[in-house]
Design an enzyme around this catalytic site. Structure first.
Site, PDB file in Angstrom:
ATOM      1  N   GLN A   9      61.796  33.404 120.891  1.00  0.00           N
ATOM      2  CA  GLN A   9      61.650  32.492 119.758  1.00  0.00           C
ATOM      3  C   GLN A   9      62.331  32.987 118.484  1.00  0.00           C
ATOM      4  O   GLN A   9      62.588  32.194 117.583  1.00  0.00           O
ATOM      5  CB  GLN A   9      60.164  32.239 119.479  1.00  0.00           C
ATOM      6  N   ARG A  51      52.546  41.854 116.011  1.00  0.00           N
ATOM      7  CA  ARG A  51      52.596  41.627 117.457  1.00  0.00           C
ATOM      8  C   ARG A  51      53.925  40.952 117.815  1.00  0.00           C
ATOM      9  O   ARG A  51      54.220  39.863 117.321  1.00  0.00           O
ATOM     10  CB  ARG A  51      51.424  40.732 117.871  1.00  0.00           C
ATOM     11  N   HIS A  73      56.304  37.332 127.241  1.00  0.00           N
ATOM     12  CA  HIS A  73      56.064  36.105 126.496  1.00  0.00           C
ATOM     13  C   HIS A  73      57.094  35.078 126.976  1.00  0.00           C
ATOM     14  O   HIS A  73      57.911  34.592 126.215  1.00  0.00           O
ATOM     15  CB  HIS A  73      56.133  36.354 124.993  1.00  0.00           C
ATOM     16  N   ASN A 121      51.355  36.985 127.760  1.00  0.00           N
ATOM     17  CA  ASN A 121      50.961  35.997 126.775  1.00  0.00           C
ATOM     18  C   ASN A 121      50.667  34.672 127.472  1.00  0.00           C
ATOM     19  O   ASN A 121      51.537  34.119 128.155  1.00  0.00           O
ATOM     20  CB  ASN A 121      52.083  35.758 125.761  1.00  0.00           C
ATOM     21  N   GLU A 122      49.451  34.197 127.337  1.00  0.00           N
ATOM     22  CA  GLU A 122      49.083  32.850 127.777  1.00  0.00           C
ATOM     23  C   GLU A 122      49.547  32.497 129.179  1.00  0.00           C
ATOM     24  O   GLU A 122      50.365  31.584 129.348  1.00  0.00           O
ATOM     25  CB  GLU A 122      49.634  31.810 126.797  1.00  0.00           C
ATOM     26  N   ASN A 156      44.479  33.362 121.977  1.00  0.00           N
ATOM     27  CA  ASN A 156      45.300  32.483 121.148  1.00  0.00           C
ATOM     28  C   ASN A 156      44.578  31.154 121.060  1.00  0.00           C
ATOM     29  O   ASN A 156      44.265  30.545 122.084  1.00  0.00           O
ATOM     30  CB  ASN A 156      46.692  32.266 121.765  1.00  0.00           C
ATOM     31  N   TYR A 180      44.245  27.334 118.971  1.00  0.00           N
ATOM     32  CA  TYR A 180      44.880  26.402 118.042  1.00  0.00           C
ATOM     33  C   TYR A 180      44.073  25.142 117.736  1.00  0.00           C
ATOM     34  O   TYR A 180      44.182  24.599 116.658  1.00  0.00           O
ATOM     35  CB  TYR A 180      46.251  25.976 118.582  1.00  0.00           C
ATOM     36  N   GLU A 195      46.822  34.917 118.147  1.00  0.00           N
ATOM     37  CA  GLU A 195      47.601  33.830 117.550  1.00  0.00           C
ATOM     38  C   GLU A 195      46.656  32.764 117.034  1.00  0.00           C
ATOM     39  O   GLU A 195      45.704  32.397 117.708  1.00  0.00           O
ATOM     40  CB  GLU A 195      48.516  33.126 118.586  1.00  0.00           C
ATOM     41  N   TRP A 243      49.999  33.059 113.593  1.00  0.00           N
ATOM     42  CA  TRP A 243      51.221  32.583 114.207  1.00  0.00           C
ATOM     43  C   TRP A 243      51.857  31.609 113.246  1.00  0.00           C
ATOM     44  O   TRP A 243      51.242  30.596 112.956  1.00  0.00           O
ATOM     45  CB  TRP A 243      50.949  31.893 115.558  1.00  0.00           C
ATOM     46  N   GLU A 294      60.461  26.693 118.584  1.00  0.00           N
ATOM     47  CA  GLU A 294      59.154  26.282 119.107  1.00  0.00           C
ATOM     48  C   GLU A 294      59.319  25.597 120.472  1.00  0.00           C
ATOM     49  O   GLU A 294      59.007  24.441 120.656  1.00  0.00           O
ATOM     50  CB  GLU A 294      58.439  25.396 118.078  1.00  0.00           C
ATOM     51  N   TRP A 295      59.901  26.324 121.432  1.00  0.00           N
ATOM     52  CA  TRP A 295      59.990  25.893 122.835  1.00  0.00           C
ATOM     53  C   TRP A 295      60.517  24.463 122.968  1.00  0.00           C
ATOM     54  O   TRP A 295      61.580  24.189 122.403  1.00  0.00           O
ATOM     55  CB  TRP A 295      58.627  26.106 123.521  1.00  0.00           C
ATOM     56  N   PHE A 334      55.997  26.781 112.317  1.00  0.00           N
ATOM     57  CA  PHE A 334      54.719  27.487 112.260  1.00  0.00           C
ATOM     58  C   PHE A 334      54.729  28.646 111.267  1.00  0.00           C
ATOM     59  O   PHE A 334      53.728  29.341 111.129  1.00  0.00           O
ATOM     60  CB  PHE A 334      54.382  28.071 113.642  1.00  0.00           C
TER      61      PHE A 334
HETATM   62  C1  PNW Z   1      51.660  29.305 122.008  1.00  0.00           C
HETATM   63  N1  PNW Z   1      49.277  23.918 124.665  1.00  0.00           N
HETATM   64  O1  PNW Z   1      52.110  28.283 122.840  1.00  0.00           O
HETATM   65  C2  PNW Z   1      52.679  30.419 122.205  1.00  0.00           C
HETATM   66  O2  PNW Z   1      52.122  31.674 122.502  1.00  0.00           O
HETATM   67  C3  PNW Z   1      53.690  30.516 121.129  1.00  0.00           C
HETATM   68  O3  PNW Z   1      54.863  31.073 121.665  1.00  0.00           O
HETATM   69  C4  PNW Z   1      53.908  29.152 120.489  1.00  0.00           C
HETATM   70  O4  PNW Z   1      54.958  29.147 119.582  1.00  0.00           O
HETATM   71  C5  PNW Z   1      52.606  28.761 119.825  1.00  0.00           C
HETATM   72  O5  PNW Z   1      51.520  28.815 120.727  1.00  0.00           O
HETATM   73  C6  PNW Z   1      52.649  27.375 119.186  1.00  0.00           C
HETATM   74  O6  PNW Z   1      52.884  26.392 120.157  1.00  0.00           O
HETATM   75  C7  PNW Z   1      51.351  27.221 123.239  1.00  0.00           C
HETATM   76  O7  PNW Z   1      49.924  22.928 125.099  1.00  0.00           O
HETATM   77  C8  PNW Z   1      52.052  26.118 123.730  1.00  0.00           C
HETATM   78  O8  PNW Z   1      48.022  23.952 124.649  1.00  0.00           O
HETATM   79  C9  PNW Z   1      51.367  25.034 124.201  1.00  0.00           C
HETATM   80  C10 PNW Z   1      49.984  25.037 124.176  1.00  0.00           C
HETATM   81  C11 PNW Z   1      49.287  26.121 123.680  1.00  0.00           C
HETATM   82  C12 PNW Z   1      49.979  27.213 123.205  1.00  0.00           C
END
Ligand code: PNW
Length: 459
Positions: A18, A75, A119, A164-165, A293, A295, A367, A413, A420-421, A429
């Site tokens: 990223q 991190r 990651h 990671n995740e 992590n 959100y 995060e 984060w 952002e993928w 972010f």
């Molecule tokens: C995380 N969802 O990604 C990642 O660890 C980071 O690289 C990313 O930039 C950040 O959160 C913000 O998106 C996620 O769909 C992507 O629930 C998708 C999900 C959750 C976390």
């Protein structure tokens, strides 16, 4: 003033693909994200991480930004294809040298480096020639890659995160295809998850066998959104619980309880792989801390015709049918630019849920943050909505600690706007603004706000 414990760790987080860019420099091999970004219609505006924030060249500037913020820990993740360009064999010394320079620069600035080994940037060859996370052959390969990292950086690193995740790798990578490698399936996510868990446990075994004798710890970071029951009926309460077990129990139960949740075994049936007794032993206890992590939150209910689930976003992708849960939003909740619900209360409830289910583990929020629509520099410099987001979530953390949850640190984060993928550079972010033409960095208003929180150790 709400004071945090004296040893509370305040940090920020990023990941290699990223922010680094320089994908063809220093002997780096290709990853599945290089491949994924070349395919049409996968990434908004056909963006890619090929230059990203140019951090590979500008890392010293970025460490200065962190020093200015006053963070205690940073991190970041290591790009596996920088260390082993094809995912196996001899280490690439230029890659090791890059991370050595970064680590030393952080330490010189009194910032503790926290390393994530994976990651999401899997070496492309492991995917094209060895089936990536679908093959159990990845377990040994990940263990060897991890060994190189421990031996190269372990003298200076006290906090390691294996994966990671893995939920994202499994569900977004192999379930709904939103992330690399873009498979769509309702069997593959369970296989990928199984190999991810075994790979994590192998890396931890390698680390512990090395006995580096430096008080280092190693763990995994999982992501989970919270689920509130839509109504207080027993059906909806059970649906919310089921949804959490499918989300985080899937990855945390094997590590803290020794096997997948019973409800998953029942509902997924023979598509859920089984651990051997030896594997269960290897996985159980394989994380020194609980990396989280977090959100967002959603409402969960027993499926019925009346309620339409909202398609994906923070939802459960291809696994929806297996869970038998309807997800929806409370219309009163504010949303971020990702359309993720802003629900600080869910953060507190999730921390308490984890504390209870896994018997009071040491938790680090590795995060938490939000994307805001920031088309101009002015908008970024007045990111009051982000301040409000952080204020709510950090307060929720404070309250969880008052409720005796062992939360020991918080990483925002992200340090700066980045790739952002699937959303490319459109979702931002960062605490710091990045101009993706000039690569100039500047602190947003939220960065100044976070700096005060860190300085006062209170909110
Ligand atoms: C995380 N969802 O990604 C990642 O660890 C980071 O690289 C990313 O930039 C950040 O959160 C913000 O998106 C996620 O769909 C992507 O629930 C998708 C999900 C959750 C976390």
């Amino acid at each position: 003033m709400n004071k945090f414990p004296n040893d509370f760790v305040w940090g920020t987080a990023t990941s290699s693909y990223q922010i680094e860019g320089a994908v063809n420099e220093g002997g780096r091999g290709r990853s599945i994200w290089d491949l994924f970004c070349e395919q049409p219609n996968k990434i908004l505006n056909s963006d890619s991480g090929s230059t990203a924030c140019n951090h590979y060249y500008l890392f010293e500037d970025d460490v200065k930004l962190m020093a200015d913020l006053g963070i205690k820990a940073y991190r970041f993740s290591i790009a596996w294809p920088r260390i082993q360009p094809s995912g196996e064999g001899e280490p690439n010394l230029a890659g090791i040298s890059f991370y050595n320079k970064l680590i030393d620069c952080l330490i010189d600035n009194d910032i503790e480096p926290w390393i994530t080994l994976y990651h999401w940037d899997l070496p492309e060859d492991l995917y094209l020639r060895h089936q990536g996370w679908l093959s159990s052959s990845i377990v040994d390969k990940f263990g060897e890659y991890a060994r190189i990292c421990f031996e190269s950086f372990g003298d200076r690193i006290k906090h390691w995160i294996t994966l990671n995740e893995p939920w994202c790798s499994a569900v977004l990578g192999y379930g709904n295809g939103h992330h690399a490698p873009g498979h769509i399936s309702n069997t593959e996510p369970y296989i990928a998850a199984h190999n991810l868990l075994l790979s994590h446990a192998r890396a931890v075994e390698v680390y512990r066998d090395l006995s580096l004798n430096n008080d280092g710890v190693i763990g995994i970071t999982n992501n989970c959104d919270y689920r509130f029951p839509l109504t207080q009926t027993e059906e909806d309460i059970n649906a919310a619980e089921r949804s959490l077990e499918f989300f985080i129990g899937w990855f945390a139960d094997p590590i803290w309880k020794g096997d997948y949740p019973q409800i998953m075994k029942e509902l997924v049936g023979n598509r859920l792989p089984k651990f051997t007794e030896d594997e269960k032993k290897l996985i159980l206890g394989s994380s020194d801390f609980f990396g989280l992590n977090h959100y967002s939150s959603m409402l969960a209910s027993e499926p019925n015709e009346g309620i339409q689930p909202r398609e994906n976003i923070a939802g459960n992708g291809g696994m929806f049918e297996d869970q038998l849960v309807h997800l929806s939003d409370d219309p009163n909740w504010k949303k971020t630019h990702m359309e993720w619900n802003v629900v600080p209360e869910g953060c507190k409830e999730l921390l308490k849920w984890i504390d209870k289910r896994y018997n009071k583990p040491t938790i680090y929020i590795t995060e938490n943050g939000c994307a805001q629509d920031e088309p101009t520099l002015e908008a970024a410099q007045n990111d009051d909505d982000r301040i409000q987001f952080f204020e709510g979530y950090i307060n929720a953390c404070y309250e969880a600690i008052q409720d005796d949850v062992n939360l020991k640190g918080y990483f925002a984060w992200s340090l700066m706007d980045n790739f952002e993928w699937a959303w490319g550079y459109d979702r931002r972010f960062g605490l710091c603004r990045v101009d993706f033409n000039t690569f100039e960095r500047s602190l947003k208003k939220s960065a100044h706000w976070y700096k005060e929180v860190i300085k006062n150790n209170s909110i």
